[in-house]
Design an enzyme around this catalytic site. Structure first.
Site, PDB file in Angstrom:
ATOM      1  N   ILE A 170       0.808  -1.224   0.000  1.00 31.65           N
ATOM      2  CA  ILE A 170       0.000   0.000   0.000  1.00 31.65           C
ATOM      3  C   ILE A 170       0.836   1.266   0.000  1.00 31.65           C
ATOM      4  O   ILE A 170       0.316   2.355  -0.255  1.00 31.65           O
ATOM      5  CB  ILE A 170      -0.988   0.041   1.190  1.00 31.65           C
ATOM      6  CG1 ILE A 170      -0.248  -0.081   2.531  1.00 31.65           C
ATOM      7  CG2 ILE A 170      -2.064  -1.009   1.034  1.00 31.65           C
ATOM      8  CD1 ILE A 170      -1.116   0.214   3.740  1.00 31.65           C
ATOM      9  N   TYR A 184       2.090   1.278  17.566  1.00 32.59           N
ATOM     10  CA  TYR A 184       0.958   0.744  16.793  1.00 32.59           C
ATOM     11  C   TYR A 184      -0.312   1.537  17.070  1.00 32.59           C
ATOM     12  O   TYR A 184      -1.022   1.964  16.143  1.00 32.59           O
ATOM     13  CB  TYR A 184       0.745  -0.734  17.131  1.00 32.59           C
ATOM     14  CG  TYR A 184      -0.557  -1.279  16.606  1.00 32.59           C
ATOM     15  CD1 TYR A 184      -0.733  -1.505  15.251  1.00 32.59           C
ATOM     16  CD2 TYR A 184      -1.621  -1.553  17.473  1.00 32.59           C
ATOM     17  CE1 TYR A 184      -1.943  -1.988  14.761  1.00 32.59           C
ATOM     18  CE2 TYR A 184      -2.821  -2.040  16.998  1.00 32.59           C
ATOM     19  CZ  TYR A 184      -2.975  -2.260  15.639  1.00 32.59           C
ATOM     20  OH  TYR A 184      -4.178  -2.730  15.167  1.00 32.59           O
TER      21      TYR A 184
END
Length: 318
Positions: A57, A146
């Site tokens: 991506i 994260y």
């Protein structure tokens, strides 16, 4: 509808692809196959209404792929999902989860996409909340790279809505489990327990087994993405979970029962940084999207174990 699913060869993504195809849509999958598997898309590709583009991506080529696909909606699920990896290599986490999301947003903007649905993390972005189950009104408090990257993804997509009018909705997911989940990684304890118990291998519970999580079945999560793909919920986050806390020890008992295996885990020292308890209040999703979980933990575990056993839902990985 024409849809594009990033991470569409993964556990949740491929289940979403199957649902979109059943609903009559055309789907383009973007996945670099680093975590997902083309095996998850065998039936989808056979329909003739699904195309797989093997691509990271973060690649500039994504813009061409999205432009050619001409999707009305982009479901953005591709991500680096391991908290421990994010701590060990935060630059990798940023590259995948922040730069990757911005690349998806920019490609979507240029292609005239109506809406981007973003898979956020209800289990991490709130940190250690004062009350459970936690609602969307709880201040965010990311305690790992994260979690910070997921918050950043939400903020960037909201900014694209403000600048360009592109719609976005963020689904903050609880602990998703079900068929196709990887039983060999660090995440996905239901799959890990199922894979081990069905193979007669030892299992491990950390600490006293009292840590709790909110487990939501993958088909319910997919239904939430579909429910959020309309006009409702622009620049809005919805928690997607059951609101029910299940302890690690209770979960082991459920999986062992479904597998017909001894309920005798090994107890290991508690892991540094593990949350003691987590659960999401998903009442906003029920109120505004008409969504609520349908599969309880006992039934979901049964279906998942059946998949890993090689029953009607799948086959045990080797």
């Amino acid at each position: 509808m024409r849809a594009l699913v990033t991470g569409g060869a993964g556990f949740i993504g491929s289940t979403l692809v199957d649902r979109l195809l059943r609903d009559g849509h055309e789907v383009t999958v973007v996945d670099d196959l680093s975590r997902g598997s083309s095996r998850n898309l065998v039936d989808a590709l056979a329909t003739g209404r699904c195309e797989l583009r093997e691509l990271d991506i973060t690649s500039p080529e994504l813009h061409t792929v999205v432009a050619e696909a001409r999707p009305e909606v982009v479901f953005h699920l591709a991500a680096q999902v391991d908290v421990r990896v994010s701590v060990a290599d935060p630059l990798l986490d940023v590259a995948q989860n922040v730069l990757g999301t911005v690349n998806v947003a920019e490609a979507a903007r240029k292609a005239g996409v109506r809406k981007v649905l973003f898979a956020s993390s209800g289990g991490s972005i709130y940190g250690t909340p004062d009350e459970l189950p936690v609602a969307e009104s709880q201040p965010i408090n990311p305690k790992s790279p994260y979690a910070a990257s997921k918050v950043s993804g939400e903020v960037y997509l909201d900014t694209y809505h403000q600048l360009y009018g592109m719609q976005c909705t963020h689904l903050a997911l609880a602990n998703v489990y079900g068929p196709r989940q990887d039983p060999h990684g660090e995440a996905g304890v239901v799959a890990i327990f199922a894979g081990a118990l069905l193979n007669g291998k030892p299992t491990k519970v950390f600490g006293d087994g009292g840590n709790t999580r909110d487990y939501v079945y993958v088909e319910d999560v997919v239904s939430a993405f579909v429910a959020a793909s309309g006009e409702v919920g622009t620049a809005r986050r919805y928690n997607i979970g059951t609101g029910v806390q299940v302890s690690d020890r209770e979960l082991h008992t459920l999986v062992a029962k479904a597998a017909g295996a001894p309920d005798e885990p090994e107890f290991a020292p508690a892991r540094l940084g593990d949350l003691r308890a987590s659960a999401l209040d998903a009442s906003a999703a029920e109120r505004e999207l008409g969504w609520k979980p349908e599969v309880d933990i006992a039934e979901g575990v049964r279906r998942t174990v059946d998949f890993f056993r090689g029953g009607p839902l799948g086959a045990l990985p080797t």
